[in-house]
Design a protein around this motif. Sequence first.
Motif, PDB file in Angstrom:
ATOM      1  N   GLY A   1      26.701  41.192  32.884  1.00  0.00           N
ATOM      2  CA  GLY A   1      27.801  40.272  32.626  1.00  0.00           C
ATOM      3  C   GLY A   1      27.604  38.934  33.310  1.00  0.00           C
ATOM      4  N   LEU A   2      27.126  38.963  34.548  1.00  0.00           N
ATOM      5  CA  LEU A   2      26.880  37.721  35.285  1.00  0.00           C
ATOM      6  C   LEU A   2      25.782  36.892  34.632  1.00  0.00           C
ATOM      7  N   ILE A   3      24.714  37.551  34.191  1.00  0.00           N
ATOM      8  CA  ILE A   3      23.615  36.838  33.521  1.00  0.00           C
ATOM      9  C   ILE A   3      24.114  36.174  32.241  1.00  0.00           C
ATOM     10  N   LEU A   4      24.911  36.896  31.468  1.00  0.00           N
ATOM     11  CA  LEU A   4      25.419  36.371  30.202  1.00  0.00           C
ATOM     12  C   LEU A   4      26.310  35.151  30.430  1.00  0.00           C
ATOM     13  N   VAL A   5      27.223  35.238  31.386  1.00  0.00           N
ATOM     14  CA  VAL A   5      28.154  34.136  31.624  1.00  0.00           C
ATOM     15  C   VAL A   5      27.436  32.938  32.244  1.00  0.00           C
ATOM     16  N   THR A   6      26.490  33.195  33.127  1.00  0.00           N
ATOM     17  CA  THR A   6      25.731  32.091  33.728  1.00  0.00           C
ATOM     18  C   THR A   6      24.984  31.301  32.652  1.00  0.00           C
TER      19      THR A   6
ATOM     20  N   LEU B   1      32.201  42.307  45.727  1.00  0.00           N
ATOM     21  CA  LEU B   1      32.925  42.534  44.478  1.00  0.00           C
ATOM     22  C   LEU B   1      34.107  41.577  44.338  1.00  0.00           C
ATOM     23  N   LEU B   2      34.785  41.305  45.441  1.00  0.00           N
ATOM     24  CA  LEU B   2      35.899  40.357  45.392  1.00  0.00           C
ATOM     25  C   LEU B   2      35.397  38.941  45.136  1.00  0.00           C
ATOM     26  N   LEU B   3      34.217  38.613  45.657  1.00  0.00           N
ATOM     27  CA  LEU B   3      33.621  37.306  45.361  1.00  0.00           C
ATOM     28  C   LEU B   3      33.273  37.184  43.880  1.00  0.00           C
ATOM     29  N   VAL B   4      32.803  38.284  43.288  1.00  0.00           N
ATOM     30  CA  VAL B   4      32.542  38.293  41.848  1.00  0.00           C
ATOM     31  C   VAL B   4      33.819  37.965  41.083  1.00  0.00           C
ATOM     32  N   VAL B   5      34.923  38.585  41.496  1.00  0.00           N
ATOM     33  CA  VAL B   5      36.208  38.371  40.827  1.00  0.00           C
ATOM     34  C   VAL B   5      36.681  36.934  41.011  1.00  0.00           C
ATOM     35  N   ILE B   6      36.517  36.379  42.219  1.00  0.00           N
ATOM     36  CA  ILE B   6      36.950  35.004  42.482  1.00  0.00           C
ATOM     37  C   ILE B   6      36.187  34.020  41.599  1.00  0.00           C
ATOM     38  N   VAL B   7      34.861  34.160  41.550  1.00  0.00           N
ATOM     39  CA  VAL B   7      34.046  33.229  40.761  1.00  0.00           C
ATOM     40  C   VAL B   7      34.339  33.383  39.279  1.00  0.00           C
TER      41      VAL B   7
ATOM     42  N   ILE C   1      43.241  33.711  43.043  1.00  0.00           N
ATOM     43  CA  ILE C   1      42.674  32.593  43.805  1.00  0.00           C
ATOM     44  C   ILE C   1      41.641  31.856  42.957  1.00  0.00           C
ATOM     45  N   GLY C   2      40.743  32.625  42.344  1.00  0.00           N
ATOM     46  CA  GLY C   2      39.717  31.998  41.510  1.00  0.00           C
ATOM     47  C   GLY C   2      40.310  31.248  40.340  1.00  0.00           C
ATOM     48  N   PHE C   3      41.242  31.879  39.649  1.00  0.00           N
ATOM     49  CA  PHE C   3      41.847  31.249  38.470  1.00  0.00           C
ATOM     50  C   PHE C   3      42.626  29.998  38.848  1.00  0.00           C
ATOM     51  N   SER C   4      43.170  29.973  40.069  1.00  0.00           N
ATOM     52  CA  SER C   4      43.959  28.823  40.510  1.00  0.00           C
ATOM     53  C   SER C   4      43.086  27.627  40.873  1.00  0.00           C
TER      54      SER C   4
ATOM     55  N   SER D   1      29.852  25.544  37.661  1.00  0.00           N
ATOM     56  CA  SER D   1      30.266  26.911  37.344  1.00  0.00           C
ATOM     57  C   SER D   1      29.059  27.824  37.209  1.00  0.00           C
ATOM     58  N   GLY D   2      28.023  27.368  36.510  1.00  0.00           N
ATOM     59  CA  GLY D   2      26.813  28.168  36.357  1.00  0.00           C
ATOM     60  C   GLY D   2      26.123  28.435  37.679  1.00  0.00           C
ATOM     61  N   ALA D   3      26.130  27.441  38.577  1.00  0.00           N
ATOM     62  CA  ALA D   3      25.501  27.619  39.887  1.00  0.00           C
ATOM     63  C   ALA D   3      26.229  28.675  40.714  1.00  0.00           C
ATOM     64  N   LEU D   4      27.553  28.679  40.665  1.00  0.00           N
ATOM     65  CA  LEU D   4      28.328  29.679  41.403  1.00  0.00           C
ATOM     66  C   LEU D   4      28.032  31.085  40.895  1.00  0.00           C
ATOM     67  N   TYR D   5      27.956  31.225  39.579  1.00  0.00           N
ATOM     68  CA  TYR D   5      27.618  32.527  39.008  1.00  0.00           C
ATOM     69  C   TYR D   5      26.221  32.971  39.445  1.00  0.00           C
ATOM     70  N   ALA D   6      25.285  32.038  39.494  1.00  0.00           N
ATOM     71  CA  ALA D   6      23.922  32.379  39.891  1.00  0.00           C
ATOM     72  C   ALA D   6      23.871  32.894  41.331  1.00  0.00           C
ATOM     73  N   VAL D   7      24.647  32.271  42.223  1.00  0.00           N
ATOM     74  CA  VAL D   7      24.693  32.705  43.624  1.00  0.00           C
ATOM     75  C   VAL D   7      25.252  34.125  43.727  1.00  0.00           C
ATOM     76  N   ILE D   8      26.344  34.386  43.001  1.00  0.00           N
ATOM     77  CA  ILE D   8      26.947  35.720  43.032  1.00  0.00           C
ATOM     78  C   ILE D   8      25.998  36.753  42.427  1.00  0.00           C
ATOM     79  N   LEU D   9      25.258  36.365  41.417  1.00  0.00           N
ATOM     80  CA  LEU D   9      24.283  37.272  40.810  1.00  0.00           C
ATOM     81  C   LEU D   9      23.234  37.705  41.835  1.00  0.00           C
ATOM     82  N   LEU D  10      22.744  36.758  42.632  1.00  0.00           N
ATOM     83  CA  LEU D  10      21.760  37.087  43.660  1.00  0.00           C
ATOM     84  C   LEU D  10      22.342  38.057  44.696  1.00  0.00           C
TER      85      LEU D  10
END
Length: 395
Positions: free
Chosen positions: A86-91, A20-26, A150-153, A173-182
């Motif tokens: 949400g992750l699918i939409l943003v990716t 969940l924290l990784l989701v927030v960071i990305v 951290i993510g925003f910075s 950015s899209g690739a990072l979201y895809a990894v977190i989605l998995l």
Amino acid sequence: MLSSIFAPKSVSAKYRLVILLLVVIVSGASQGLLLPLLSILLERHGVSSDLNGMNAAALYIGIFCTMFFVEKPVMRFGYRSVIVVGLILVTGCSLLFPVNSSLYFWFVLRLLVGVGDSSLHFATQQWILSSSPADKRGRFFSLYGMAYGIGFSIGPLGINLLPFGEAVPFLVSGALYAVILLLMLRIPGEMPEQAEAGAAAQNRFVRSYRLAWFALIPPLLYGVMEASMNSSFPLYGLRIDLGKQWISLLLLTFGLGSIILQLPLGVWSDRIGRKPVLMTCAFVGAGLFLLIPAAGGHTPLLFVLFALAGGIVGSFYSLGMSYAADIVPKAILPAAGVIASVHYSLGSVLGPVLGGYGMRYISVNSVFIFLGAVFLIFAVLGIWFKREPKIDVGT
């Protein structure tokens, strides 16, 4: 085969918290990248600063609108389902930005990114709070805030990928979201507790305002400050001939200041009270913002001012929510959280718009004058707020 790989598995609470924290960071990194990146690209394409600011506000319009309906999907489908959607939409939106550089197309994409980000943030925040033991809830909420910081910075550093092509930052950015989605697909879902019905539930928003109006202003100011710094400051930097690399590093410094001082300020507020800390930070932050125009293009001085300003006011959202939790009964604290999110969205919409118009029609320095003024007004308002923690009168 694929269904067994991506089927949810039983996981420990610590593992779930890490994901969940990784989701927030990305998510924070994506937001921190998109605001300055799109502002720079639109400026490069000859779009005026006021239209640039209005386009940047689309992200926060999406966030704002989402807060009026996101509770129901979370209550019906659970935290995990809303985060995944949400992750699918943003990716998908991140990968579509390079397809067409039309101002209207980007406005729609930013709007949808705001919807996706808002949904996953609300569900993630509520999941962390609901699953945290009472004696560690404050610590976990601080971890949530630090993860987003951290993510925003680090997000603005993606600007430095532009020499490899305008599409590269969006693809990364899209690739990072895809990894977190998995990773999210591997976590079993969980349903929130159902809200109580009755008169108390119906009036929970009114009661939240009545009890904690002062504590609910910091999310508004945080939204104004965050969006202004990440959408208007890049334009300000270009106008005073700062290089893109300096702009990204200054934004990183601003975010790092927030991360470094977030925990100490939280501890300080536990010891002497949230209100004195909020008022002191507002006074000091106002002075720092008003000093930034005087520094001009002197980068060493700008780094000092940005680090201090980010550290002083970068914890306003978490401090405000902590203060609200000190004041309102637990039964209406979720309603206070929704109000805080709406306030944050309103501030985030107002920040770029007012900054863009101010830079075009008043002064290139207007964004910092405005930030200094609103934080000073907030500090003065604290004199009239006398509510004491905690008024736990039940439902």
